[in-house]
Design a protein around this motif. Sequence first.
Motif, PDB file in Angstrom:
ATOM      1  N   MET A   1      20.191 -19.694   9.720  1.00 50.07           N
ATOM      2  CA  MET A   1      19.612 -18.362   9.738  1.00 50.07           C
ATOM      3  C   MET A   1      19.332 -17.873   8.316  1.00 50.07           C
ATOM      4  SD  MET A   1      18.635 -16.241  11.953  1.00 50.07           S
ATOM      5  CE  MET A   1      18.547 -14.629  12.544  1.00 50.07           C
ATOM      6  N   LEU A   2      20.224 -18.199   7.387  1.00 49.26           N
ATOM      7  CA  LEU A   2      20.038 -17.783   6.002  1.00 49.26           C
ATOM      8  C   LEU A   2      18.793 -18.430   5.401  1.00 49.26           C
ATOM      9  CD1 LEU A   2      21.069 -16.167   3.620  1.00 49.26           C
ATOM     10  CD2 LEU A   2      22.509 -18.108   3.001  1.00 49.26           C
ATOM     11  N   ALA A   3      18.552 -19.688   5.764  1.00 47.65           N
ATOM     12  CA  ALA A   3      17.361 -20.387   5.261  1.00 47.65           C
ATOM     13  C   ALA A   3      16.086 -19.699   5.734  1.00 47.65           C
ATOM     14  CB  ALA A   3      17.376 -21.840   5.699  1.00 47.65           C
ATOM     15  N   LEU A   4      16.075 -19.222   6.963  1.00 46.68           N
ATOM     16  CA  LEU A   4      14.912 -18.520   7.491  1.00 46.68           C
ATOM     17  C   LEU A   4      14.684 -17.221   6.728  1.00 46.68           C
ATOM     18  CD1 LEU A   4      12.653 -18.338   9.551  1.00 46.68           C
ATOM     19  CD2 LEU A   4      14.260 -17.271  11.130  1.00 46.68           C
ATOM     20  N   ARG A   5      15.748 -16.490   6.446  1.00 49.76           N
ATOM     21  CA  ARG A   5      15.627 -15.245   5.672  1.00 49.76           C
ATOM     22  C   ARG A   5      15.103 -15.532   4.273  1.00 49.76           C
ATOM     23  NH1 ARG A   5      21.249 -12.151   6.999  1.00 49.76           N
ATOM     24  NH2 ARG A   5      20.996 -12.110   9.243  1.00 49.76           N
ATOM     25  N   THR A   6      15.573 -16.611   3.670  1.00 49.25           N
ATOM     26  CA  THR A   6      15.127 -16.977   2.326  1.00 49.25           C
ATOM     27  C   THR A   6      13.647 -17.336   2.335  1.00 49.25           C
ATOM     28  OG1 THR A   6      17.337 -17.779   1.799  1.00 49.25           O
ATOM     29  CG2 THR A   6      15.556 -18.503   0.374  1.00 49.25           C
ATOM     30  N   LYS A   7      13.213 -18.108   3.329  1.00 52.43           N
ATOM     31  CA  LYS A   7      11.796 -18.466   3.430  1.00 52.43           C
ATOM     32  C   LYS A   7      10.947 -17.220   3.636  1.00 52.43           C
ATOM     33  CE  LYS A   7      12.279 -23.159   5.181  1.00 52.43           C
ATOM     34  NZ  LYS A   7      12.003 -24.072   6.307  1.00 52.43           N
ATOM     35  N   THR A   8      11.411 -16.310   4.450  1.00 54.18           N
ATOM     36  CA  THR A   8      10.682 -15.069   4.684  1.00 54.18           C
ATOM     37  C   THR A   8      10.612 -14.247   3.404  1.00 54.18           C
ATOM     38  OG1 THR A   8      11.393 -15.041   6.986  1.00 54.18           O
ATOM     39  CG2 THR A   8      10.608 -12.963   6.068  1.00 54.18           C
ATOM     40  N   ALA A   9      11.706 -14.174   2.673  1.00 58.30           N
ATOM     41  CA  ALA A   9      11.730 -13.428   1.417  1.00 58.30           C
ATOM     42  C   ALA A   9      10.755 -14.038   0.409  1.00 58.30           C
ATOM     43  CB  ALA A   9      13.136 -13.389   0.841  1.00 58.30           C
ATOM     44  N   VAL A  10      10.707 -15.357   0.353  1.00 56.74           N
ATOM     45  CA  VAL A  10       9.783 -16.041  -0.564  1.00 56.74           C
ATOM     46  C   VAL A  10       8.349 -15.732  -0.171  1.00 56.74           C
ATOM     47  CG1 VAL A  10       8.937 -18.311  -1.289  1.00 56.74           C
ATOM     48  CG2 VAL A  10      11.392 -17.845  -1.245  1.00 56.74           C
ATOM     49  N   ARG A  11       8.045 -15.754   1.105  1.00 58.41           N
ATOM     50  CA  ARG A  11       6.684 -15.443   1.570  1.00 58.41           C
ATOM     51  C   ARG A  11       6.306 -14.011   1.230  1.00 58.41           C
ATOM     52  NH1 ARG A  11       7.412 -18.344   7.279  1.00 58.41           N
ATOM     53  NH2 ARG A  11       6.977 -20.469   6.606  1.00 58.41           N
ATOM     54  N   ILE A  12       7.230 -13.097   1.438  1.00 59.00           N
ATOM     55  CA  ILE A  12       6.965 -11.686   1.121  1.00 59.00           C
ATOM     56  C   ILE A  12       6.748 -11.524  -0.376  1.00 59.00           C
ATOM     57  CG2 ILE A  12       8.012  -9.386   1.041  1.00 59.00           C
ATOM     58  CD1 ILE A  12       9.276 -10.063   3.778  1.00 59.00           C
ATOM     59  N   PHE A  13       7.559 -12.202  -1.185  1.00 61.49           N
ATOM     60  CA  PHE A  13       7.407 -12.134  -2.628  1.00 61.49           C
ATOM     61  C   PHE A  13       6.043 -12.683  -3.040  1.00 61.49           C
ATOM     62  CE2 PHE A  13       7.827 -14.002  -6.872  1.00 61.49           C
ATOM     63  CZ  PHE A  13       8.140 -12.855  -7.586  1.00 61.49           C
ATOM     64  N   ARG A  14       5.640 -13.809  -2.486  1.00 61.65           N
ATOM     65  CA  ARG A  14       4.338 -14.397  -2.812  1.00 61.65           C
ATOM     66  C   ARG A  14       3.211 -13.473  -2.378  1.00 61.65           C
ATOM     67  NH1 ARG A  14       5.428 -20.647  -1.093  1.00 61.65           N
ATOM     68  NH2 ARG A  14       6.668 -21.197  -2.913  1.00 61.65           N
ATOM     69  N   LEU A  15       3.338 -12.877  -1.217  1.00 64.60           N
ATOM     70  CA  LEU A  15       2.326 -11.947  -0.731  1.00 64.60           C
ATOM     71  C   LEU A  15       2.240 -10.736  -1.652  1.00 64.60           C
ATOM     72  CD1 LEU A  15       0.270 -10.989   1.360  1.00 64.60           C
ATOM     73  CD2 LEU A  15       2.184 -10.014   2.646  1.00 64.60           C
ATOM     74  N   SER A  16       3.378 -10.197  -2.034  1.00 62.89           N
ATOM     75  CA  SER A  16       3.400  -9.045  -2.935  1.00 62.89           C
ATOM     76  C   SER A  16       2.752  -9.377  -4.270  1.00 62.89           C
ATOM     77  CB  SER A  16       4.833  -8.562  -3.171  1.00 62.89           C
ATOM     78  OG  SER A  16       5.403  -8.118  -1.974  1.00 62.89           O
ATOM     79  N   ALA A  17       3.057 -10.546  -4.801  1.00 61.14           N
ATOM     80  CA  ALA A  17       2.467 -10.971  -6.067  1.00 61.14           C
ATOM     81  C   ALA A  17       0.957 -11.134  -5.934  1.00 61.14           C
ATOM     82  CB  ALA A  17       3.103 -12.266  -6.542  1.00 61.14           C
ATOM     83  N   ALA A  18       0.508 -11.699  -4.826  1.00 57.59           N
ATOM     84  CA  ALA A  18      -0.929 -11.888  -4.602  1.00 57.59           C
ATOM     85  C   ALA A  18      -1.642 -10.548  -4.467  1.00 57.59           C
ATOM     86  CB  ALA A  18      -1.155 -12.739  -3.356  1.00 57.59           C
ATOM     87  N   LEU A  19      -1.032  -9.619  -3.752  1.00 58.93           N
ATOM     88  CA  LEU A  19      -1.633  -8.295  -3.593  1.00 58.93           C
ATOM     89  C   LEU A  19      -1.702  -7.549  -4.923  1.00 58.93           C
ATOM     90  CD1 LEU A  19      -0.035  -7.172  -0.222  1.00 58.93           C
ATOM     91  CD2 LEU A  19      -2.417  -7.837  -0.625  1.00 58.93           C
ATOM     92  N   LEU A  20      -0.665  -7.664  -5.728  1.00 56.55           N
ATOM     93  CA  LEU A  20      -0.666  -7.031  -7.035  1.00 56.55           C
ATOM     94  C   LEU A  20      -1.740  -7.643  -7.922  1.00 56.55           C
ATOM     95  CD1 LEU A  20       0.567  -5.017  -8.997  1.00 56.55           C
ATOM     96  CD2 LEU A  20       2.243  -6.759  -9.603  1.00 56.55           C
ATOM     97  N   PHE A  21      -1.864  -8.959  -7.912  1.00 50.66           N
ATOM     98  CA  PHE A  21      -2.896  -9.645  -8.690  1.00 50.66           C
ATOM     99  C   PHE A  21      -4.277  -9.155  -8.269  1.00 50.66           C
ATOM    100  CE2 PHE A  21      -6.006 -12.981  -9.261  1.00 50.66           C
ATOM    101  CZ  PHE A  21      -5.805 -13.353 -10.577  1.00 50.66           C
ATOM    102  N   ASP A  22      -4.517  -9.083  -6.965  1.00 47.52           N
ATOM    103  CA  ASP A  22      -5.816  -8.623  -6.460  1.00 47.52           C
ATOM    104  C   ASP A  22      -6.093  -7.176  -6.868  1.00 47.52           C
ATOM    105  OD1 ASP A  22      -6.231 -11.077  -5.308  1.00 47.52           O
ATOM    106  OD2 ASP A  22      -5.815 -10.405  -3.254  1.00 47.52           O
ATOM    107  N   ALA A  23      -5.080  -6.325  -6.801  1.00 42.65           N
ATOM    108  CA  ALA A  23      -5.253  -4.922  -7.161  1.00 42.65           C
ATOM    109  C   ALA A  23      -5.621  -4.772  -8.635  1.00 42.65           C
ATOM    110  CB  ALA A  23      -3.978  -4.136  -6.849  1.00 42.65           C
ATOM    111  N   VAL A  24      -4.944  -5.507  -9.485  1.00 39.82           N
ATOM    112  CA  VAL A  24      -5.257  -5.445 -10.915  1.00 39.82           C
ATOM    113  C   VAL A  24      -6.674  -5.955 -11.155  1.00 39.82           C
ATOM    114  CG1 VAL A  24      -4.670  -6.388 -13.184  1.00 39.82           C
ATOM    115  CG2 VAL A  24      -2.862  -5.552 -11.671  1.00 39.82           C
TER     116      VAL A  24
END
Length: 65
Positions: free
Chosen positions: A1-24
């Motif tokens: 279960m912890l691995a799933l949370r970590t993968k989800t957190a990584v995806r959210i982090f990547r999405l956030s970084a991509a959205l920030l890059f696009d906004a800039v």
Amino acid sequence: MLALRTKTAVRIFRLSAALLFDAVHVVVAAVQELNRSQDIGVRPLSCTSSLIWQHGTSLMNYLRM
């Protein structure tokens, strides 16, 4: 279960970084377009002052394009 949370957190982090890059990127493109059509110049503004940037409305219009 912890691995799933970590993968989800990584995806959210990547999405956030991509959205920030696009906004800039969008803001930079809008400022470049504005600068092509007008001499926008640079002058200091204070967050506590009631003065506004004279090109702010134009920049917002370019951001909406």
